[in-house]
Design an enzyme around this catalytic site. Structure first.
Site, short mmCIF file in Angstrom:
data_model
loop_
_atom_site.label_atom_id
_atom_site.label_comp_id
_atom_site.label_asym_id
_atom_site.label_seq_id
_atom_site.Cartn_x
_atom_site.Cartn_y
_atom_site.Cartn_z
N LYS A 161 86.00 35.84 13.02
CA LYS A 161 86.26 36.52 14.29
C LYS A 161 87.74 36.35 14.65
O LYS A 161 88.22 35.23 14.80
CB LYS A 161 85.38 35.91 15.39
CG LYS A 161 85.46 36.63 16.73
CD LYS A 161 84.44 36.04 17.69
CE LYS A 161 84.49 36.70 19.06
NZ LYS A 161 83.50 36.12 19.99
N GLY A 171 92.96 43.46 16.92
CA GLY A 171 92.04 42.82 15.98
C GLY A 171 92.17 41.31 15.90
O GLY A 171 91.52 40.67 15.07
N ASP A 217 75.15 45.52 22.99
CA ASP A 217 75.74 45.07 21.73
C ASP A 217 75.83 43.55 21.66
O ASP A 217 76.16 43.01 20.60
CB ASP A 217 77.13 45.69 21.53
CG ASP A 217 78.08 45.38 22.66
OD1 ASP A 217 77.83 45.87 23.78
OD2 ASP A 217 79.06 44.64 22.45
N ASP A 262 78.15 36.00 21.09
CA ASP A 262 79.34 36.49 21.77
C ASP A 262 79.60 35.76 23.09
O ASP A 262 79.31 36.26 24.17
CB ASP A 262 79.27 38.01 22.00
CG ASP A 262 79.57 38.78 20.72
OD1 ASP A 262 80.16 38.18 19.81
OD2 ASP A 262 79.22 39.95 20.62
#
EC number: 2.7.7.-
Length: 487
Positions: free
Chosen positions: A114, A127, A253, A263
């Site tokens: 990640k 990113g 999500d 998350d």
């Protein structure tokens, strides 16, 4: 490539064998000068990995994305999701799945980097990830694991030697996340929107094989899949509520098919009990407040059920009826899990019809007097009622008498009840000010000792050890606490 025999990597790539619709094959972007900040030896050993080799220079390069282990087929996953109620095309905007590690016990888990660089799903982002949010995920996910709450785990955090820009310039970092899988409700929403029935069927079959291989199928395996996910999420959300955990961003999500918490962005644990508590800086309407989490979970599951309609029955009206019948049972499943957990927190072994009012009356008092959630149950566990702000009030005295009478009506002894309470009321949680203290020392001073000590005391939250005492105190400041997603 790095040799897998030296490190213990043993990869499969089952997700990469799904239709190409679901991912983009790609490697992580290399970074300048990776440095290992924290490494989870317990997780590494459970996965059959070589602890010493992974902490070497070559091992650290894997965590940074500079070396790709043999046997991997790295990719970024595509998915969609309702974000604060609005449907969007999403995907791994800053994460790359290396593959699935197969442990010595034949357990298959995702290994994901990640903060590994831009992907086709980055939507204008860089990113990358900052050190603070990656360490926050490490701390909270490991605390959740210690609290026996299904969760992804953190294997390592490395700094990249590069800066990223958010509100200011911050040190970059990459987290290595371990998950049962990264299949989300949003993955199914993506398949339903941009794929055909066959792609949806392949995804559903994959989810069943990976997470529910032993499920008893009663004529309709996709209805069984829906039922199993509902069960897992009902149990998970109840566990969140029972320890005062607030996820912060319960978008579709961010809801897994496996039933793991995933998350950890704007998440935190509640201090003063208040169902309206919100920690996320972007949740200005309180959609994902503590008290709303069960409702939102049901809403998310309804979105999951909608994606499965073409698989449930050829007749759409019959498919809707089948889905609605299952979804309508979520509330009862959640309530059953929550009631069982709350009984345990109060030392109650059996069931009586008045139990729920006993629980709610206590919670209402806690809200009224701004009592700390965790410490109130801690005080009840050890009969140190003077440690709670409720002590001395007429309401609490009356409630306490009702509670003691309730305990007297069961066969188990007071000692049995206290042990049950000790097993279900954590002595400590990751207090927000303690987490911030650890992150500040790490990010601003490169001092990771504060975080290491915090992780140590959080590793056994039911120990009630003397070392934990200082971590039970409340912050001096009453300023509203906010967390940020870090994207």
């Amino acid at each position: 490539m790095t040799k897998s025999k030296e490190t213990g990597w043993n990869f499969d790539n089952s997700y990469a064998r799904l239709p190409k619709l679901f991912f983009t094959s790609m490697n992580p972007d290399p970074v300048q000068s990776p440095r290992l900040i924290i490494f989870n030896k317990e997780v590494a050993e459970s996965l059959g990995l070589n602890v010493e080799a992974l902490q070497s220079e070559e091992g650290v390069k894997v965590f940074a994305g500079n070396r790709i282990p043999e046997g991997t087929m790295p990719l970024a996953q595509a998915y969609a999701g309702h974000q604060f109620g609005h449907f969007n095309m999403l995907g791994d905007g800053r994460a790359v799945l290396l593959g699935e590690q197969i442990s010595p016990e034949d357990l298959k888990v995702d290994i994901q980097l990640k903060g590994a660089g831009r992907t086709p799903y980055s939507r204008g982002g860089d990113g990358r990830a900052a050190l603070g949010p990656m360490l926050r995920e490490y701390i909270i996910s490991e605390a959740m694991h210690a609290l026996h709450i299904p969760t992804t785990r953190s294997l390592a955090v490395v700094t990249t030697g590069e800066s990223i820009i958010r509100e200011t310039e911050l040190p970059g970092a990459i987290l290595t996340r371990v998950a049962a899988s990264h299949l989300r409700v949003g993955t199914f929403q993506y398949a339903a929107k941009w794929g055909g029935v066959e792609e949806l069927r392949v995804l559903a079959d994959y989810a069943l094989a990976r997470h529910y291989p032993d499920v008893e199928v009663d004529g309709n395996k996709y209805l069984s899949l829906l039922e199993e996910v509902i069960k897992c999420q009902a149990g998970l959300i109840a566990k969140w509520q029972l320890v005062g955990f607030i996820h912060g961003v319960m978008n579709t999500d961010n809801m897994t098919i496996s039933g793991e918490t995933i998350d950890y962005g704007p998440c935190a644990f509640m201090d003063v009990y208040d169902p309206a508590t919100v920690f996320s800086s972007i949740d200005v309407q309180g959609r994902y407040a503590y008290g709303n989490q069960p409702v939102i979970a049901g809403w998310n599951l309804a979105r999951f059920a909608e994606t499965l309609l073409p698989l449930l029955h050829d007749n759409i009206e019959e498919a809707v009826k089948l889905a609605q019948d299952k979804i309508s049972g979520f509330n009862q499943l959640y309530e059953s899990n929550w009631l069982a957990g709350m009984r345990a927190k109060l030392g109650i072994f059996n069931e009586e019809t008045e139990d729920e009012s006993l629980m709610n009356d206590l919670l209402n008092m806690m809200k009224k007097y701004q009592a700390d959630y965790t410490n109130t149950f801690r005080a009840c566990t050890f009969d140190k009622l003077e440690d709670t702000v409720l002590f001395g009030t007429e309401e609490f005295t009356e409630w306490y008498d009702r509670w003691i009478s309730r305990l007297d009506r069961q066969e188990q002894s007071k000692a049995d009840s206290q042990q049950l309470m000790r097993n279900n009321n954590p002595a400590i949680i990751p207090r927000n000010h303690r987490v911030e203290e650890a992150l500040t020392a790490a990010v601003e001073q490169s001092d990771f000792r504060v975080m290491e000590r915090l992780l140590d005391v959080l590793s056994n939250p039911y120990a009630y050890s003397s070392e934990q005492d200082e971590y039970t105190t409340l912050p001096e400041s009453t300023t509203p606490y906010q967390t940020f997603c870090g994207t």
